[in-house]
Design an enzyme around this catalytic site. Structure first.
Site, short mmCIF file in Angstrom:
data_model
loop_
_atom_site.label_atom_id
_atom_site.label_comp_id
_atom_site.label_asym_id
_atom_site.label_seq_id
_atom_site.Cartn_x
_atom_site.Cartn_y
_atom_site.Cartn_z
N HIS A 62 0.84 -1.21 0.00
CA HIS A 62 0.00 0.00 0.00
C HIS A 62 0.86 1.25 0.00
O HIS A 62 1.92 1.30 0.63
CB HIS A 62 -1.02 -0.02 1.13
CG HIS A 62 -0.52 0.14 2.53
ND1 HIS A 62 -0.35 1.38 3.11
CD2 HIS A 62 -0.18 -0.76 3.48
CE1 HIS A 62 0.07 1.21 4.37
NE2 HIS A 62 0.19 -0.08 4.62
N ASP A 112 5.78 2.46 6.81
CA ASP A 112 4.49 1.77 6.61
C ASP A 112 3.70 2.56 5.58
O ASP A 112 3.10 3.57 5.91
CB ASP A 112 3.74 1.68 7.94
CG ASP A 112 2.36 1.04 7.80
OD1 ASP A 112 2.07 0.48 6.74
OD2 ASP A 112 1.58 1.13 8.77
N GLU A 130 -5.22 1.72 2.26
CA GLU A 130 -5.11 0.55 3.15
C GLU A 130 -5.37 0.93 4.60
O GLU A 130 -5.99 0.20 5.36
CB GLU A 130 -3.72 -0.08 3.02
CG GLU A 130 -3.56 -1.42 3.74
CD GLU A 130 -3.09 -1.33 5.19
OE1 GLU A 130 -3.06 -2.35 5.87
OE2 GLU A 130 -2.76 -0.21 5.67
N GLU A 131 -4.86 2.09 4.97
CA GLU A 131 -4.89 2.49 6.39
C GLU A 131 -6.31 2.76 6.89
O GLU A 131 -6.53 2.91 8.09
CB GLU A 131 -4.01 3.73 6.61
CG GLU A 131 -2.52 3.49 6.37
CD GLU A 131 -1.86 2.57 7.39
OE1 GLU A 131 -2.54 2.13 8.33
OE2 GLU A 131 -0.66 2.30 7.23
N ASP A 171 3.93 -5.88 3.61
CA ASP A 171 3.62 -4.80 4.56
C ASP A 171 4.64 -4.84 5.70
O ASP A 171 5.43 -5.78 5.81
CB ASP A 171 2.18 -4.94 5.09
CG ASP A 171 1.56 -3.59 5.41
OD1 ASP A 171 2.29 -2.65 5.78
OD2 ASP A 171 0.32 -3.48 5.30
N HIS A 201 3.41 3.35 12.93
CA HIS A 201 2.47 4.47 13.00
C HIS A 201 3.00 5.61 13.88
O HIS A 201 2.23 6.31 14.53
CB HIS A 201 1.07 4.03 13.46
CG HIS A 201 0.32 3.31 12.38
ND1 HIS A 201 -1.05 3.16 12.37
CD2 HIS A 201 0.75 2.71 11.24
CE1 HIS A 201 -1.41 2.50 11.29
NE2 HIS A 201 -0.33 2.20 10.60
CO CO Z 1 -0.26 1.02 8.76
ZN ZN Z 2 0.83 -0.95 6.37
#
Ligand code: CO
Ligand code: ZN
Length: 335
Positions: free
Chosen positions: A65, A167, A196-197, A219, A305
């Site tokens: 992603h 990420d 995606e998030e 990922d 994150h």
């Molecule tokens: Co993420």
């Molecule tokens: Zn991710």
């Protein structure tokens, strides 16, 4: 090799692209894979789909992603401060005291009222200060609905790097790396998914339209190698992972066996991944149409994150090799 890859990681992680506002990241990534694919398109939800044609009649969907987590402006007050809501999983503790950047380049910092500084501070108690003295001045720079991201500060620690948006841009960089040399009898779909998030939305749409025989998703995943962390098998520097489970997907046994078989054959050191939280686009591929064989290869990452997500570049280069080896296998784990 490592320094060249590091430069790619730097470029892709510094690029602006929160969920639903991936244009700039899409452009950058499309340009990076263009020399290695026969055709390339973007779907209506924003995912980039590159295709390298094969002869077997089978389709393998590689995906990572390209969106990152962000903050969306809810309100701008008379003094020029912006309140915001999260786009994706934003951790308040990782947000307070950081700086952000908007798509148009507007910079800002995140703070809160002094009277609120009793931890834990909630996101709704924080504001973005873009350096303006009133609403009118602020509204010349930003508007309600604009999305900002953590300002990227790429930290080069040698073989390990830290930045926001590892990420999942670090896996986008891995896909670019894999596409450079991939030679498969199958049609290879290289997909940089959107959104995606916020719930694997881009991957759902892309997997449905591609209708792949096998999905290989990439990922980041958690790591358990920091002081006093809860036990999990994943550690930085121990190789790409064979995902067994996360909260969104249980990888089927034939697929797990296939992954280990390919890793053994190519002498790629892998580690098993059991992630008791989180989810990935692999679940979207697995559950499309009548159900698909799909796997996930992850890169163990610390502080996911946060603005300082940290990963090991050796794991990434091995992941590129692993993905390539699986995509090149004539016998895929499908009936
Ligand atoms: Co993420
Ligand atoms: Zn991710």
């Amino acid at each position: 090799m490592l320094s060249e890859f590091k430069e790619t990681v730097r470029k892709v992680t510094e690029c602006y692209g929160p969920s639903g506002r991936e244009d700039r990241a899409a452009q950058l990534l499309a340009d990076m894979i263009r020399p290695y694919v026969d055709e390339i398109r973007r779907d209506a939800l924003g995912s980039v789909i590159g295709v390298k044609k094969g002869t077997s009649g089978k389709k393998v969907m590689l995906s990572a992603h390209m969106d990152q987590i962000g903050l969306i402006v809810l309100d701008i007050d008379d003094k020029g401060f912006a309140r915001f809501a999260p786009v994706g999983g934003i951790d308040p503790e990782m947000t307070l005291g950081h700086d952000v950047v908007f798509e148009n380049g507007t910079r800002g910092v995140i703070s809160c009222e002094e009277k609120d500084v009793k931890p834990p501070v909630k996101l709704k108690q924080m504001f973005i200060d873009i350096g303006c003295s009133g609403r009118e001045e602020a509204e010349k720079k930003i508007a309600v609905g604009d999305i900002c991201v953590y300002a990227p500060h790429f930290v080069d620690m040698g073989e390990r790097v830290a930045c926001c948006a590892l990420d999942d841009r670090i896996c986008c960089a891995i896909l670019v790396e894999a596409m450079k040399t991939i030679k498969s009898s199958h049609d290879i779909y290289c997909v940089f998914t959107s959104q995606e998030e916020v719930g694997c939305r881009g991957a759902k749409a892309a997997a449905y339209s591609i209708d792949p025989d096998f999905g290989i998703n990439l990922d980041v995943t958690g790591s358990a190698d920091t002081p006093e962390c809860d036990p999990m098998p994943m550690k930085l520097g121990e190789g790409p992972t064979v995902k067994y489970i996360d909260r969104s997907a249980v990888i089927t046994k034939p697929v797990i066996d296939f992954m280990h078989k390919v890793a053994d054959k190519h002498r790629i050191k892998v580690q098993n991944e059991v992630l008791p939280y989180g989810g990935t686009d692999a679940s979207a591929v697995q559950t499309t149409k009548g159900g698909k064989a799909a796997c996930c290869v992850s890169v163990a990452t610390r502080y996911i994150h946060s603005p300082i997500e940290t990963a090991d570049l050796n794991d990434c280069l091995a992941a590129a090799e692993f993905v390539r080896a699986m995509a090149e296998e004539a016998e895929l784990p499908v009936e």
